[in-house]
Write a protein that holds these residues in place. Structure first.
Motif, PDB file in Angstrom:
ATOM      1  N   LEU A  14      -9.172  -0.141 -10.002  1.00  0.00           N
ATOM      2  CA  LEU A  14      -9.919  -0.033  -9.219  1.00  0.00           C
ATOM      3  C   LEU A  14      -9.527  -0.243  -8.059  1.00  0.00           C
ATOM      4  O   LEU A  14     -10.087   0.279  -7.052  1.00  0.00           O
ATOM      5  CB  LEU A  14     -11.509  -0.352  -9.551  1.00  0.00           C
ATOM      6  CG  LEU A  14     -12.500   0.059  -9.504  1.00  0.00           C
ATOM      7  CD1 LEU A  14     -12.169   1.927  -9.481  1.00  0.00           C
ATOM      8  CD2 LEU A  14     -14.061  -0.730  -9.541  1.00  0.00           C
ATOM      9  N   CYS A  15      -8.951  -1.478  -7.821  1.00  0.00           N
ATOM     10  CA  CYS A  15      -8.195  -1.850  -6.139  1.00  0.00           C
ATOM     11  C   CYS A  15      -7.383  -0.950  -5.788  1.00  0.00           C
ATOM     12  O   CYS A  15      -7.301  -1.408  -4.563  1.00  0.00           O
ATOM     13  CB  CYS A  15      -8.003  -3.044  -6.051  1.00  0.00           C
ATOM     14  SG  CYS A  15      -9.703  -4.419  -7.239  1.00  0.00           S
ATOM     15  N   ALA A  59      -9.897   9.865  -8.213  1.00  0.00           N
ATOM     16  CA  ALA A  59     -11.242   9.285  -8.318  1.00  0.00           C
ATOM     17  C   ALA A  59     -11.979   9.062 -10.296  1.00  0.00           C
ATOM     18  O   ALA A  59     -13.017   8.665 -10.415  1.00  0.00           O
ATOM     19  CB  ALA A  59     -11.946  10.251  -7.927  1.00  0.00           C
ATOM     20  N   ARG A  73      -6.843  13.412  -5.176  1.00  0.00           N
ATOM     21  CA  ARG A  73      -7.830  12.721  -5.186  1.00  0.00           C
ATOM     22  C   ARG A  73      -8.798  13.228  -5.928  1.00  0.00           C
ATOM     23  O   ARG A  73      -9.405  11.534  -6.772  1.00  0.00           O
ATOM     24  CB  ARG A  73      -8.747  13.133  -4.008  1.00  0.00           C
ATOM     25  CG  ARG A  73      -7.142  12.605  -2.743  1.00  0.00           C
ATOM     26  CD  ARG A  73      -8.386  13.437  -1.016  1.00  0.00           C
ATOM     27  NE  ARG A  73      -7.812  13.362  -0.207  1.00  0.00           N
ATOM     28  CZ  ARG A  73      -8.180  11.817   0.243  1.00  0.00           C
ATOM     29  NH1 ARG A  73      -9.417  11.204  -0.358  1.00  0.00           N
ATOM     30  NH2 ARG A  73      -7.935  11.530   1.570  1.00  0.00           N
ATOM     31  N   GLY A 104     -10.601   6.105 -11.118  1.00  0.00           N
ATOM     32  CA  GLY A 104     -12.014   5.485 -10.551  1.00  0.00           C
ATOM     33  C   GLY A 104     -12.707   5.305 -11.715  1.00  0.00           C
ATOM     34  O   GLY A 104     -13.100   4.115 -12.050  1.00  0.00           O
ATOM     35  N   LEU A 129      -6.763   5.577  -1.587  1.00  0.00           N
ATOM     36  CA  LEU A 129      -6.923   6.372  -1.337  1.00  0.00           C
ATOM     37  C   LEU A 129      -7.648   6.316  -0.098  1.00  0.00           C
ATOM     38  O   LEU A 129      -7.623   6.510   1.189  1.00  0.00           O
ATOM     39  CB  LEU A 129      -9.030   6.413  -1.856  1.00  0.00           C
ATOM     40  CG  LEU A 129      -8.932   7.528  -3.420  1.00  0.00           C
ATOM     41  CD1 LEU A 129     -10.508   7.132  -3.270  1.00  0.00           C
ATOM     42  CD2 LEU A 129      -8.802   8.315  -3.275  1.00  0.00           C
ATOM     43  N   ASN A 130      -7.521   4.836   0.676  1.00  0.00           N
ATOM     44  CA  ASN A 130      -7.711   4.657   1.905  1.00  0.00           C
ATOM     45  C   ASN A 130      -6.529   4.813   2.643  1.00  0.00           C
ATOM     46  O   ASN A 130      -6.705   5.628   3.841  1.00  0.00           O
ATOM     47  CB  ASN A 130      -8.246   2.698   1.675  1.00  0.00           C
ATOM     48  CG  ASN A 130      -8.167   2.100   3.123  1.00  0.00           C
ATOM     49  OD1 ASN A 130      -9.750   2.986   4.408  1.00  0.00           O
ATOM     50  ND2 ASN A 130      -8.022   1.802   4.146  1.00  0.00           N
ATOM     51  N   ILE A 175      -6.976   1.978  -6.602  1.00  0.00           N
ATOM     52  CA  ILE A 175      -6.779   3.258  -6.488  1.00  0.00           C
ATOM     53  C   ILE A 175      -7.997   3.207  -4.828  1.00  0.00           C
ATOM     54  O   ILE A 175      -7.834   3.954  -4.282  1.00  0.00           O
ATOM     55  CB  ILE A 175      -8.518   3.752  -7.204  1.00  0.00           C
ATOM     56  CG1 ILE A 175      -7.423   3.939  -8.514  1.00  0.00           C
ATOM     57  CG2 ILE A 175      -8.763   5.331  -6.982  1.00  0.00           C
ATOM     58  CD1 ILE A 175      -8.065   4.743 -10.366  1.00  0.00           C
ATOM     59  N   SER A 176      -8.696   1.878  -4.852  1.00  0.00           N
ATOM     60  CA  SER A 176      -9.616   2.192  -3.286  1.00  0.00           C
ATOM     61  C   SER A 176      -8.718   1.851  -2.881  1.00  0.00           C
ATOM     62  O   SER A 176      -8.679   2.360  -1.419  1.00  0.00           O
ATOM     63  CB  SER A 176     -10.285   0.933  -3.711  1.00  0.00           C
ATOM     64  OG  SER A 176      -9.440  -0.028  -3.450  1.00  0.00           O
ATOM     65  N   CYS A 183       0.942  -1.695  -0.177  1.00  0.00           N
ATOM     66  CA  CYS A 183      -0.676  -0.028  -0.332  1.00  0.00           C
ATOM     67  C   CYS A 183       1.214   1.630   0.593  1.00  0.00           C
ATOM     68  O   CYS A 183       0.824   1.681  -0.515  1.00  0.00           O
ATOM     69  CB  CYS A 183      -1.368  -0.077   1.243  1.00  0.00           C
ATOM     70  SG  CYS A 183      -2.499  -1.270   1.325  1.00  0.00           S
TER      71      CYS A 183
END
Length: 92
Positions: A52-53, A77, A73, A80, A59-60, A55-56, A21
């Protein structure tokens, strides 16, 4: 003995996940917002599900560490949404 080994294995996996991460966070936010937009957009075109994974996760991590970077961000987004749109379409 098995419990200690299981705990050691879980700690190693958690450390690997954190390093992964942190690497993603550096890849997407370590440069300008425009570079982030380009990198994320190209990744979304190439492999939308993985992007997509990623990016999540990014962002987390940004939320957990209180990293604001509003332009990054927004770029993430947008990429995403593009990746999700690509996943929702039926292949021709």
């Amino acid at each position: 003995m098995r419990n200690e080994q299981a705990a050691a294995d879980a700690a190693l996996k958690a450390g690997d996940a954190h390093a992964y991460c942190a690497g993603l966070l550096q890849r997407y936010t370590g440069s300008s917002a425009d570079d982030c937009r380009i990198t994320a957009g190209l990744a979304a075109d190439r492999d939308p599900a993985t992007t997509l994974c990623e990016i999540s996760l990014v962002l987390n991590e940004m939320n957990m560490h209180g990293i604001e970077k509003k332009a990054h961000r927004q770029a993430l987004a947008k990429a995403g949404r593009s990746a999700l749109k690509a996943l929702a379409e039926l292949p021709a």
